[in-house]
Design an enzyme around this catalytic site. Structure first.
Site, PDB file in Angstrom:
ATOM      1  N   ALA A   1       0.865  -1.169   0.000  1.00 47.05           N
ATOM      2  CA  ALA A   1       0.000   0.000   0.000  1.00 47.05           C
ATOM      3  C   ALA A   1       0.908   1.226   0.000  1.00 47.05           C
ATOM      4  CB  ALA A   1      -0.880  -0.014   1.242  1.00 47.05           C
TER       5      ALA A   1
ATOM      6  N   GLY B   1       0.548  -4.955   0.948  1.00 46.22           N
ATOM      7  CA  GLY B   1      -0.680  -4.998   0.158  1.00 46.22           C
ATOM      8  C   GLY B   1      -0.473  -5.672  -1.198  1.00 46.22           C
TER       9      GLY B   1
ATOM     10  N   GLU C   1      -0.860  -9.269  -0.474  1.00 49.76           N
ATOM     11  CA  GLU C   1      -2.274  -9.534  -0.174  1.00 49.76           C
ATOM     12  C   GLU C   1      -3.126  -9.519  -1.440  1.00 49.76           C
ATOM     13  OE1 GLU C   1      -2.070  -6.411   2.849  1.00 49.76           O
ATOM     14  OE2 GLU C   1      -2.977  -7.827   4.238  1.00 49.76           O
TER      15      GLU C   1
ATOM     16  N   GLU D   1       4.941  -5.325   6.868  1.00 51.74           N
ATOM     17  CA  GLU D   1       4.278  -4.243   7.628  1.00 51.74           C
ATOM     18  C   GLU D   1       4.870  -4.089   9.017  1.00 51.74           C
ATOM     19  OE1 GLU D   1       2.712  -6.494   5.802  1.00 51.74           O
ATOM     20  OE2 GLU D   1       1.074  -5.557   4.682  1.00 51.74           O
TER      21      GLU D   1
HETATM   22  C1  HXC Z   1       5.137   4.315  -1.212  1.00 52.34           C
HETATM   23  C2  HXC Z   1       7.050   3.310  -2.036  1.00 52.34           C
HETATM   24  C3  HXC Z   1       6.645   2.072  -1.495  1.00 52.34           C
HETATM   25  C4  HXC Z   1       5.399   2.014  -0.789  1.00 52.34           C
HETATM   26  C5  HXC Z   1       8.519   1.798  -2.494  1.00 52.34           C
HETATM   27  N1  HXC Z   1       8.216   3.093  -2.641  1.00 52.34           N
HETATM   28  N2  HXC Z   1       7.599   1.150  -1.799  1.00 52.34           N
HETATM   29  N3  HXC Z   1       6.289   4.421  -1.889  1.00 52.34           N
HETATM   30  N4  HXC Z   1       4.703   3.157  -0.677  1.00 52.34           N
HETATM   31  N5  HXC Z   1       4.905   0.879  -0.250  1.00 52.34           N
HETATM   32  C6  HXC Z   1       8.993   4.134  -3.348  1.00 52.34           C
HETATM   33  C7  HXC Z   1      10.218   4.539  -2.585  1.00 52.34           C
HETATM   34  O1  HXC Z   1       9.902   5.477  -1.593  1.00 52.34           O
HETATM   35  C8  HXC Z   1      11.075   5.117  -3.680  1.00 52.34           C
HETATM   36  O2  HXC Z   1      10.620   6.412  -3.989  1.00 52.34           O
HETATM   37  C9  HXC Z   1      10.741   4.235  -4.878  1.00 52.34           C
HETATM   38  O3  HXC Z   1       9.474   3.617  -4.571  1.00 52.34           O
HETATM   39  C10 HXC Z   1      11.754   3.130  -5.098  1.00 52.34           C
HETATM   40  O4  HXC Z   1      11.929   2.419  -3.897  1.00 52.34           O
HETATM   41  P1  HXC Z   1      13.356   2.192  -3.197  1.00 52.34           P
HETATM   42  O5  HXC Z   1      13.087   1.933  -1.757  1.00 52.34           O
HETATM   43  O6  HXC Z   1      14.290   3.275  -3.546  1.00 52.34           O
HETATM   44  O7  HXC Z   1      13.815   0.855  -3.938  1.00 52.34           O
HETATM   45  P2  HXC Z   1      14.743  -0.331  -3.391  1.00 52.34           P
HETATM   46  O8  HXC Z   1      15.895   0.233  -2.628  1.00 52.34           O
HETATM   47  O9  HXC Z   1      14.981  -1.216  -4.562  1.00 52.34           O
HETATM   48  O10 HXC Z   1      13.832  -1.110  -2.301  1.00 52.34           O
HETATM   49  C11 HXC Z   1      12.691  -1.772  -2.722  1.00 52.34           C
HETATM   50  C12 HXC Z   1      11.818  -2.175  -1.501  1.00 52.34           C
HETATM   51  C13 HXC Z   1      11.541  -0.921  -0.632  1.00 52.34           C
HETATM   52  C14 HXC Z   1      12.586  -3.220  -0.644  1.00 52.34           C
HETATM   53  C15 HXC Z   1      10.560  -2.807  -2.012  1.00 52.34           C
HETATM   54  O11 HXC Z   1      11.042   0.112  -1.483  1.00 52.34           O
HETATM   55  C16 HXC Z   1      10.549  -1.126   0.447  1.00 52.34           C
HETATM   56  O12 HXC Z   1      10.881  -1.680   1.510  1.00 52.34           O
HETATM   57  N6  HXC Z   1       9.306  -0.647   0.273  1.00 52.34           N
HETATM   58  C17 HXC Z   1       8.273  -0.698   1.279  1.00 52.34           C
HETATM   59  C18 HXC Z   1       7.743  -2.076   1.434  1.00 52.34           C
HETATM   60  C19 HXC Z   1       6.671  -2.133   2.505  1.00 52.34           C
HETATM   61  O13 HXC Z   1       6.901  -1.818   3.674  1.00 52.34           O
HETATM   62  N7  HXC Z   1       5.432  -2.498   2.102  1.00 52.34           N
HETATM   63  C20 HXC Z   1       4.311  -2.575   3.023  1.00 52.34           C
HETATM   64  C21 HXC Z   1       3.573  -1.279   3.031  1.00 52.34           C
HETATM   65  S1  HXC Z   1       2.254  -1.291   4.197  1.00 52.34           S
HETATM   66  P3  HXC Z   1      11.648   7.640  -4.197  1.00 52.34           P
HETATM   67  O14 HXC Z   1      10.757   8.850  -4.327  1.00 52.34           O
HETATM   68  O15 HXC Z   1      12.527   7.637  -3.004  1.00 52.34           O
HETATM   69  O16 HXC Z   1      12.368   7.287  -5.473  1.00 52.34           O
HETATM   70  C22 HXC Z   1       1.049  -2.176   3.465  1.00 52.34           C
HETATM   71  C23 HXC Z   1      -0.160  -2.342   4.298  1.00 52.34           C
HETATM   72  C24 HXC Z   1      -1.261  -3.008   3.540  1.00 52.34           C
HETATM   73  O17 HXC Z   1       1.170  -2.614   2.387  1.00 52.34           O
HETATM   74  C25 HXC Z   1      -2.556  -2.749   4.227  1.00 52.34           C
HETATM   75  C26 HXC Z   1      -3.713  -2.968   3.319  1.00 52.34           C
HETATM   76  C27 HXC Z   1      -3.904  -2.039   2.211  1.00 52.34           C
END
Ligand code: HXC
Length: 266
Positions: free
Chosen positions: A74, A117, A120, A140
């Protein structure tokens, strides 16, 4: 009607020349943020899925992202300032819930990150084809929340309590091979092939009786979603119901006559 979307691409592909039977393909397309699932994207995704669900020429749907990411979760930016009350009042899950009502099979073609997400959403699909680079996880916990779109339920049902607990409590992802061994994905193929493989699966299903496919999906989900006995009764009812379809008559007759069946969905 073909809609134009901002965050996804939607296309139809014919199963074979002049067959008039299609598969639908929806591609998540916010590459700069690894297809993070913001509300606008989810609304577009559900609109596209519902459009295919209504289109009689479409018999199965492929849902995919990019080679680098199916979806990294998400959209954290969109959620970061929410409070319990504000996020509850927005009721974003109403959009997610509509995916559960899609009657046609959805085949996920996953490469790269399928996290939070994104994982999911993958688990809401009916069949999962993964590229060798795919990774599935619920990270998460690393950002102080827990899965909210079914991850604790669907992952636990697929992987069992202990593995699901490990993944959800550590946030560690499963790599494609491991996900395959644990039964989370149907097939792992080289990166160049994951989309083709998913389309081939969708096209194979598109050749079956649409009414039988619909009731089969509904019955399998009933087994997955509810207690077993209720699922068994439901399956039996759908099985009986198909005996009033022309496709059941044609299918059985064709088998006995040693020819290929022609299904009409009636
Ligand atoms: C918003 C995101 C994002 C996310 C990545 N980006 N994931 N933006 N929401 N979930 C953005 C980064 O901020 C970055 O933007 C760009 O995408 C590239 O990501 P990087 O981190 O620079 O890439 P990398 O180093 O290759 O790492 C990839 C990654 C990491 C390991 C996937 O991005 C990451 O850990 N993302 C978050 C994963 C996460 O926690 N997901 C769960 C979210 S909560 P910029 O502007 O800096 O270039 C969730 C709850 C669900 O999903 C509930 C129900 C809906």
């Amino acid at each position: 009607m073909t809609m134009t979307y901002k965050n996804i691409l939607s296309a139809k592909e014919e199963v074979s020349a002049k067959s008039g039977i299609n598969i639908g393909i929806v591609t998540l397309n916010r590459p700069t943020v690894l297809n993070a699932l913001n509300h606008e994207l989810m609304e577009e995704l559900v609109t596209a899925l519902e459009e295919f669900d209504r289109d009689d020429s479409v018999r199965a749907i492929v849902l995919t992202g990019s080679e680098r990411a199916f979806a990294a979760g998400a959209d954290i930016k969109e959620m970061s300032d929410e409070t319990t009350v504000s996020i509850m009042l927005k009721d974003r899950f109403a959009t997610w819930d509509r995916i559960k009502n899609i009657k046609k099979p959805i085949i996920a073609a996953i490469s790269g990150y399928a996290l939070g997400g994104g994982c999911e959403l993958t688990m809401m699909c009916d069949i999962i084809i993964a590229s060798e680079s795919a990774q599935f996880g619920q990270p998460e916990i690393n950002i102080g929340v827990i899965p909210g779109a079914g991850g604790t339920q669907r992952m636990t049902r697929v992987l069992g309590k202990y593995k699901a607990m490990e993944l959800i409590l550590t946030g560690r992802p499963l790599l494609a091979r491991e996900a395959y061994e644990l039964g989370l994905v149907n097939k792992v193929v080289p990166v160049e092939l994951y989309l083709e493989e998913a389309k081939a699966m969708a096209k194979e299903i598109a050749g079956k009786s649409p009414i039988a496919v619909r009731l089969a999906k509904e019955a399998v989900l009933k087994s997955f979603d509810g207690p077993l006995n209720e699922g068994l009764q439901f399956e039996r009812k759908n099985f009986y119901m198909l005996f009033s379809s022309e496709d059941q008559k044609e299918g059985m007759k064709a088998f006995l006559e040693k020819r290929k069946a022609t299904f009409t969905g009636k």
